[in-house]
Motif scaffolding. Structure first.
Motif, PDB file in Angstrom:
ATOM      1  N   THR A 113      57.491  65.094  41.763  1.00  0.00           N
ATOM      2  CA  THR A 113      56.554  64.073  41.283  1.00  0.00           C
ATOM      3  C   THR A 113      56.586  62.831  42.163  1.00  0.00           C
ATOM      4  N   GLU A 138      53.711  72.377  38.444  1.00  0.00           N
ATOM      5  CA  GLU A 138      52.360  72.221  37.916  1.00  0.00           C
ATOM      6  C   GLU A 138      52.291  72.706  36.467  1.00  0.00           C
ATOM      7  N   ASP A 141      53.712  69.971  34.386  1.00  0.00           N
ATOM      8  CA  ASP A 141      52.703  68.917  34.255  1.00  0.00           C
ATOM      9  C   ASP A 141      51.627  69.309  33.237  1.00  0.00           C
ATOM     10  N   GLU A 142      51.256  70.571  33.224  1.00  0.00           N
ATOM     11  CA  GLU A 142      50.241  71.041  32.279  1.00  0.00           C
ATOM     12  C   GLU A 142      50.709  70.843  30.842  1.00  0.00           C
ATOM     13  N   ARG A 144      53.033  68.689  29.830  1.00  0.00           N
ATOM     14  CA  ARG A 144      53.226  67.264  29.571  1.00  0.00           C
ATOM     15  C   ARG A 144      51.904  66.532  29.363  1.00  0.00           C
ATOM     16  N   LYS A 145      50.836  66.984  30.009  1.00  0.00           N
ATOM     17  CA  LYS A 145      49.552  66.278  29.937  1.00  0.00           C
ATOM     18  C   LYS A 145      48.739  66.610  28.686  1.00  0.00           C
ATOM     19  N   ASN A 146      49.188  67.584  27.916  1.00  0.00           N
ATOM     20  CA  ASN A 146      48.507  67.860  26.648  1.00  0.00           C
ATOM     21  C   ASN A 146      48.596  66.637  25.748  1.00  0.00           C
ATOM     22  N   THR A 147      47.558  66.387  24.974  1.00  0.00           N
ATOM     23  CA  THR A 147      47.556  65.210  24.096  1.00  0.00           C
ATOM     24  C   THR A 147      48.452  65.405  22.883  1.00  0.00           C
ATOM     25  N   ASN A 150      53.302  68.389  23.151  1.00  0.00           N
ATOM     26  CA  ASN A 150      53.630  68.300  24.574  1.00  0.00           C
ATOM     27  C   ASN A 150      55.056  67.834  24.867  1.00  0.00           C
TER      28      ASN A 150
END
Length: 326
Positions: A113, A138, A141-142, A144-147, A150
């Motif tokens: 990162t 990646e 990251d997918e 972690r980026k969920n609203t 996560n």
């Protein structure tokens, strides 16, 4: 007795010892672990084995995602891994997901990162000691980026995983029970408020118009008896809220219902299974109809008797309260 099914998703080879320990831990809680290597997934001979794994996920109530240092085999005709495809399916189905990342991979992801946007470094050529593919990062990251759903927690050994899941699942049960109790309390409160509102609506007009008069006291008493009568409560469900004068003015419940623009339909063929409805589209069973008729006759007789005991002429009472019948 049914028990929650827990789908364990990870690469099989580098995390085999974790998967085995997870299997036994989940069973000690009374839950049912689902692991592809244990034959828990039905591999349909007419379909791809990858599809079979995804088809098992809707049958599960909990999804545990373990991310290790091997990216694993790719899902058919795509660039993402089988584990990633399983995760996407769980997200789509809104199943609670508990994601754990091996500590070394978690540290590698931090390095990845920090260097990803560094123009002086070719981050794609960096060798990471615990991770064999940048696509692992990646994937992290997918998640972690969920609203929602996560949370990501690193682990050093299985003890960390067991401790985390035990606490999380206990918290999930506590939240479920607390919300259920809160929902039950809300239903009770709404029911109480509904009853209070009905009483206020029926009594307020008389009380406000003639506080303290003998006539208002008698009318209040009549309303109280009506509220305790099952027939009147049934009628209120269909927006029929008669006054004592309206009941006196209509000798039968059919006439009262017709006065308010509705009708009673009795189906004598369907027996006792029909609970009873008063509307243009519903019907009453014979038993429910007979019960309403009896209750209506009882409350009407009470009103007539009570007015007689208080030396009040029925015609005069109806005339005085004729506006209440509208």
């Amino acid at each position: 007795m049914a028990s929650p099914k827990v789908f364990i998703s990870s690469t099989c080879y580098d995390l085999r010892y974790i998967r085995e320990n997870l299997k036994y831990f989940i069973r000690t809680l009374g839950y049912e672990p689902v692991l592809s290597e244990d034959g828990d997934v039905f591999y349909n001979p007419r379909g791809h084995t990858h599809d079979s794994c995804l088809e098992e996920i809707p049958n599960c109530q909990i999804f545990v995602l373990i991310i290790g240092g091997r990216y694993g085999g790719k899902f058919k005709e795509t660039d993402h891994s089988i584990t990633n495809a399983e995760y996407k399916e769980a997200v789509k189905l809104k199943i609670p997901i508990f994601t754990l990342v091996e500590q070394g991979v978690y540290s590698d992801h931090n390095v990845y990162t920090k260097n990803k946007k560094n123009d002086t470094v070719d981050y794609s050529k960096i060798i990471y000691p615990s991770s064999d593919n940048n696509m692992i990062f990646e994937f992290i990251d997918e998640v972690r980026k969920n609203t929602i759903n996560n949370a990501i927690v690193p682990f050093r050994n299985f003890a960390d995983i067991e401790d985390y899941l035990r606490k999380q699942w206990a918290g999930m049960m506590y939240s479920f029970l607390s919300n259920q109790n809160e929902e039950d309390r809300l239903i009770d409160t709404l029911s109480m408020l509904g009853t209070m509102n009905e009483r206020i609506e029926l009594l307020s007009k008389e009380i406000l118009n003639s506080v303290g008069s003998n006539d208002s006291k008698i009318t209040v008493k009549l309303y109280e008896e009506m509220l305790a009568n099952e027939c009147i409560r049934d009628l209120s469900f269909w927006k029929i809220k008669p006054s004592p004068a309206a009941i006196l003015n209509n000798e039968t419940v059919e006439k009262l219902v017709a006065y308010y623009g509705k009708s009673i339909k009795v189906n004598k063929d369907k027996g006792e299974s029909i609970t009873g409805v008063i509307s243009g589209v519903g019907e009453l069973s014979s038993m429910k109809y007979d019960k309403i008729v009896k209750c209506y006759n009882d409350i009407r007789e009470f009103i007539i008797s009570y007015l007689g005991e208080n030396n009040i002429n029925i015609e005069e009472y109806i005339e005085k309260h004729k506006e209440d019948t509208l």
